[in-house]
Design a protein around this motif. Structure first.
Motif, PDB file in Angstrom:
ATOM      1  N   GLY A 279      88.859  39.640  28.668  1.00 50.57           N
ATOM      2  CA  GLY A 279      89.781  38.645  29.223  1.00 50.57           C
ATOM      3  C   GLY A 279      90.779  39.223  30.212  1.00 50.57           C
ATOM      4  N   LYS A 280      90.428  40.323  30.859  1.00 54.57           N
ATOM      5  CA  LYS A 280      91.357  40.943  31.820  1.00 54.57           C
ATOM      6  C   LYS A 280      91.576  40.054  33.039  1.00 54.57           C
ATOM      7  CE  LYS A 280      88.694  44.582  32.108  1.00 54.57           C
ATOM      8  NZ  LYS A 280      87.703  44.202  31.085  1.00 54.57           N
ATOM      9  N   SER A 281      90.456  39.597  33.641  1.00 50.36           N
ATOM     10  CA  SER A 281      90.586  38.760  34.843  1.00 50.36           C
ATOM     11  C   SER A 281      91.277  37.448  34.494  1.00 50.36           C
ATOM     12  CB  SER A 281      89.213  38.471  35.437  1.00 50.36           C
ATOM     13  OG  SER A 281      88.559  39.683  35.710  1.00 50.36           O
ATOM     14  N   THR A 282      91.001  36.936  33.297  1.00 55.36           N
ATOM     15  CA  THR A 282      91.650  35.687  32.878  1.00 55.36           C
ATOM     16  C   THR A 282      93.164  35.901  32.790  1.00 55.36           C
ATOM     17  OG1 THR A 282      89.679  35.210  31.579  1.00 55.36           O
ATOM     18  CG2 THR A 282      91.622  33.881  31.100  1.00 55.36           C
TER      19      THR A 282
ATOM     20  N   THR B   9      83.912  41.290  36.631  1.00 57.19           N
ATOM     21  CA  THR B   9      84.534  42.128  37.661  1.00 57.19           C
ATOM     22  C   THR B   9      83.660  43.366  37.890  1.00 57.19           C
ATOM     23  OG1 THR B   9      86.611  41.391  36.735  1.00 57.19           O
ATOM     24  CG2 THR B   9      86.742  43.195  38.315  1.00 57.19           C
TER      25      THR B   9
ATOM     26  N   LYS C 202      92.523  38.397  23.355  1.00 64.60           N
ATOM     27  CA  LYS C 202      91.970  37.242  22.629  1.00 64.60           C
ATOM     28  C   LYS C 202      92.577  37.090  21.231  1.00 64.60           C
ATOM     29  CE  LYS C 202      87.620  37.537  25.170  1.00 64.60           C
ATOM     30  NZ  LYS C 202      86.178  37.481  25.167  1.00 64.60           N
TER      31      LYS C 202
ATOM     32  N   ASP D  10      93.832  34.786  19.832  1.00 67.48           N
ATOM     33  CA  ASP D  10      93.566  33.506  19.153  1.00 67.48           C
ATOM     34  C   ASP D  10      92.425  33.635  18.150  1.00 67.48           C
ATOM     35  OD1 ASP D  10      92.226  33.976  21.658  1.00 67.48           O
ATOM     36  OD2 ASP D  10      91.256  32.022  21.458  1.00 67.48           O
TER      37      ASP D  10
ATOM     38  N   GLY E   5      94.821  34.502  26.994  1.00 72.66           N
ATOM     39  CA  GLY E   5      94.850  34.185  28.417  1.00 72.66           C
ATOM     40  C   GLY E   5      94.102  32.900  28.711  1.00 72.66           C
TER      41      GLY E   5
HETATM   42  N1  LIG Z   1      89.106  33.287  22.843  1.00 70.88           N
HETATM   43  C1  LIG Z   1      89.525  33.796  23.984  1.00 70.88           C
HETATM   44  N2  LIG Z   1      88.686  33.966  25.015  1.00 70.88           N
HETATM   45  C2  LIG Z   1      89.159  34.473  26.177  1.00 70.88           C
HETATM   46  C3  LIG Z   1      90.509  34.843  26.332  1.00 70.88           C
HETATM   47  N3  LIG Z   1      90.690  35.311  27.584  1.00 70.88           N
HETATM   48  C4  LIG Z   1      89.480  35.224  28.193  1.00 70.88           C
HETATM   49  N4  LIG Z   1      88.575  34.727  27.349  1.00 70.88           N
HETATM   50  C5  LIG Z   1      87.165  34.472  27.638  1.00 70.88           C
HETATM   51  O1  LIG Z   1      86.470  35.717  27.650  1.00 70.88           O
HETATM   52  C6  LIG Z   1      85.425  35.706  28.636  1.00 70.88           C
HETATM   53  C7  LIG Z   1      85.563  36.882  29.572  1.00 70.88           C
HETATM   54  O2  LIG Z   1      86.755  36.753  30.320  1.00 70.88           O
HETATM   55  P1  LIG Z   1      87.074  37.636  31.617  1.00 70.88           P
HETATM   56  O3  LIG Z   1      88.461  37.306  32.006  1.00 70.88           O
HETATM   57  O4  LIG Z   1      86.035  37.504  32.624  1.00 70.88           O
HETATM   58  O5  LIG Z   1      86.999  39.091  30.957  1.00 70.88           O
HETATM   59  P2  LIG Z   1      87.076  40.494  31.711  1.00 70.88           P
HETATM   60  O6  LIG Z   1      87.728  41.432  30.772  1.00 70.88           O
HETATM   61  O7  LIG Z   1      87.680  40.344  33.045  1.00 70.88           O
HETATM   62  O8  LIG Z   1      85.539  40.836  31.836  1.00 70.88           O
HETATM   63  P3  LIG Z   1      84.874  41.977  32.774  1.00 70.88           P
HETATM   64  O9  LIG Z   1      85.323  41.760  34.158  1.00 70.88           O
HETATM   65  O10 LIG Z   1      83.406  41.759  32.584  1.00 70.88           O
HETATM   66  O11 LIG Z   1      85.297  43.268  32.190  1.00 70.88           O
HETATM   67  C8  LIG Z   1      85.546  34.347  29.337  1.00 70.88           C
HETATM   68  O12 LIG Z   1      84.606  33.473  28.751  1.00 70.88           O
HETATM   69  C9  LIG Z   1      86.954  33.890  29.024  1.00 70.88           C
HETATM   70  O13 LIG Z   1      87.100  32.478  28.998  1.00 70.88           O
HETATM   71  C10 LIG Z   1      91.393  34.667  25.216  1.00 70.88           C
HETATM   72  O14 LIG Z   1      92.572  34.974  25.247  1.00 70.88           O
HETATM   73  N5  LIG Z   1      90.853  34.135  24.074  1.00 70.88           N
END
Ligand SMILES: Nc1nc2c(ncn2[C@@H]2O[C@H](COP(=O)(O)OP(=O)(O)OP(=O)(O)O)[C@@H](O)[C@H]2O)c(=O)[nH]1
Ligand SMILES: [Mg+2]
Length: 376
Positions: free
Chosen positions: A73-76, A102, A234, A236, A291
């Motif tokens: 959830g980094k990008s989120t 990413t 995450k 939650d 996020g």
């Molecule tokens: N339950 C939950 N899911 C989350 C949260 N934040 C993000 N997600 C979900 O996790 C998934 C990956 O989110 P990204 O933000 O793409 O994660 P990332 O860390 O950037 O992923 P990479 O770029 O592949 O490393 C998505 O389906 C999001 O909706 C959170 O706080 N809680």
């Protein structure tokens, strides 16, 4: 004077008679404190207002990096930061689009203005790691990026015609994402093994998840070059008890492994700092965040949240998660300190090493980018 000397004295002889002015003491004398009541109002306290005006005119840079294993959830969270009360700016993708994986280090910047003060906030999103067969040295590209920003700054600093304000792209804080489930019980496992595998291994299974060895390695390397703030991603997905227990375990593992996270104990400046930071180190860290870049209507208000079958998890609601706590910690209370520790400790370490490696000479200056308003 010797007999044979002519009547007219040489300059050298003169200097024997005229006493040399005394060299100034190397250490300045202790200032004498004068009570300003005796002199009337001097106006020393206006320095704060003068500094405020200067900062308002020039603005400042602040750079946050997000790092962690894939899909946490980094990008989120980058989007959450930009869409939350920090800036209320739209993200680079639209509401319905799924955030893509990413694949490269990417800096996203916004100029945010509040009360006449401009902050150029840049968030550096990084590709997740840990899903390769061989994850050896996977922190290297991140470490390289951080050092490159120090190098850029150093080259600007040693430039003969240096800019009045050096653009500051140095990473002031690195949010390190920890999986809420973890996947190993590394510490207990090693302790159990070091006891020769004697006794019950029940503790291993009952203690639940903790940091992965890769997290420990990653943080060990990064904490030497940047301010690390660990966050549980995450959040939650955890119950309140799980969250509290997990936080304690992460803190313990970081301590046992000698990993220093921000705010580092050794940089507390006084008792007030220590008391405030001890509370953060012992209670808040690591912040358990959620996020989202989606908005929902709750009690007539638009809020950022995650919709679940049992309700909406509000990202900025302190009863739901610690995102707002983290944001306040980074921006409202510790922003200036994060910048100072970056400049005085991490950058200084890099600078000293670079100059040492170069036999005390500054690195050769290279072409610099276009100047833009910034500050060190
Ligand atoms: N339950 C939950 N899911 C989350 C949260 N934040 C993000 N997600 C979900 O996790 C998934 C990956 O989110 P990204 O933000 O793409 O994660 P990332 O860390 O950037 O992923 P990479 O770029 O592949 O490393 C998505 O389906 C999001 O909706 C959170 O706080 N809680
Ligand atoms: Mg991503």
């Amino acid at each position: 004077m010797s007999k044979g000397l002519p009547e007219t004295r040489t300059d050298a002889a003169m200097s024997e008679l005229v006493p040399e002015p005394r060299p100034k003491p190397a250490v300045p004398m202790k200032p004498v404190s004068i009570n300003s009541n005796l002199l009337g109002y001097i106006g020393i306290d206006t320095i704060i207002e003068q500094m405020r005006k200067k900062t308002m005119k020039t603005g400042f840079d602040f750079n946050i990096m997000v790092v962690g294993q894939s899909g946490l959830g980094k990008s989120t969270l980058v989007n959450t930061l930009f869409k939350s009360q920090v800036s209320r700016k739209a993200s680079s993708w639209n509401r319905e689009e799924k955030i893509p994986k990413t694949v490269e280090i990417k800096a996203i910047g916004h100029v945010i203005e509040e009360g006449g003060v401009k902050m150029k906030l840049t968030v550096i999103d990084t590709p997740g790691f840990g899903d390769q067969i061989n994850n050896e040295n996977c922190w290297e590209p991140i470490e390289k990026y951080i050092n490159e920003q120090y190098e850029k700054f150093l080259k600007e600093e040693v430039n003969i015609a240096r800019k009045k304000r050096i653009p500051d792209t140095r990473v002031h804080c690195c949010l390190y994402f920890i999986s809420p489930t973890g996947h190993s019980v590394a510490l207990e496992w090693w302790q159990w093994l070091s006891r020769g595998g004697q006794g019950s291994s029940d503790a291993l299974t009952s203690l639940g998840p903790s940091l992965r060895p890769l997290d420990l390695e990653f943080m060990k390397h990064l904490s030497k070059v940047v301010n690390i703030i660990p966050v549980i991603a995450k959040a939650d997905t955890m119950t309140l008890e799980e969250k509290s227990e997990f936080k304690q375990r992460v803190r313990k593992e970081l301590e046992v492994n000698g990993i220093e996270f921000y705010p580092q104990k050794e940089f507390d400046e006084d008792l007030e700092d220590k008391t405030e930071n001890d509370k953060i180190r012992q209670e808040s860290m690591p912040f358990a965040v959620v996020g989202s870049d989606k908005e929902y209507q709750v009690n007539g208000k638009r809020v950022l949240g995650r919709k679940t079958p049992w309700g909406i998890i509000e990202v900025e609601n302190l009863n739901h998660c610690e995102f707002a706590l983290l944001r306040d910690f980074v921006i409202r209370t510790h922003l200036q300190d994060l910048k100072e520790v970056t400049h005085n400790i991490h950058y200084e370490t890099y600078r000293a090493k670079r100059l040492n490696d170069n036999g005390g000479l500054p690195p050769v200056s290279v072409d610099t980018e276009e100047s833009h308003d910034s500050n060190p």
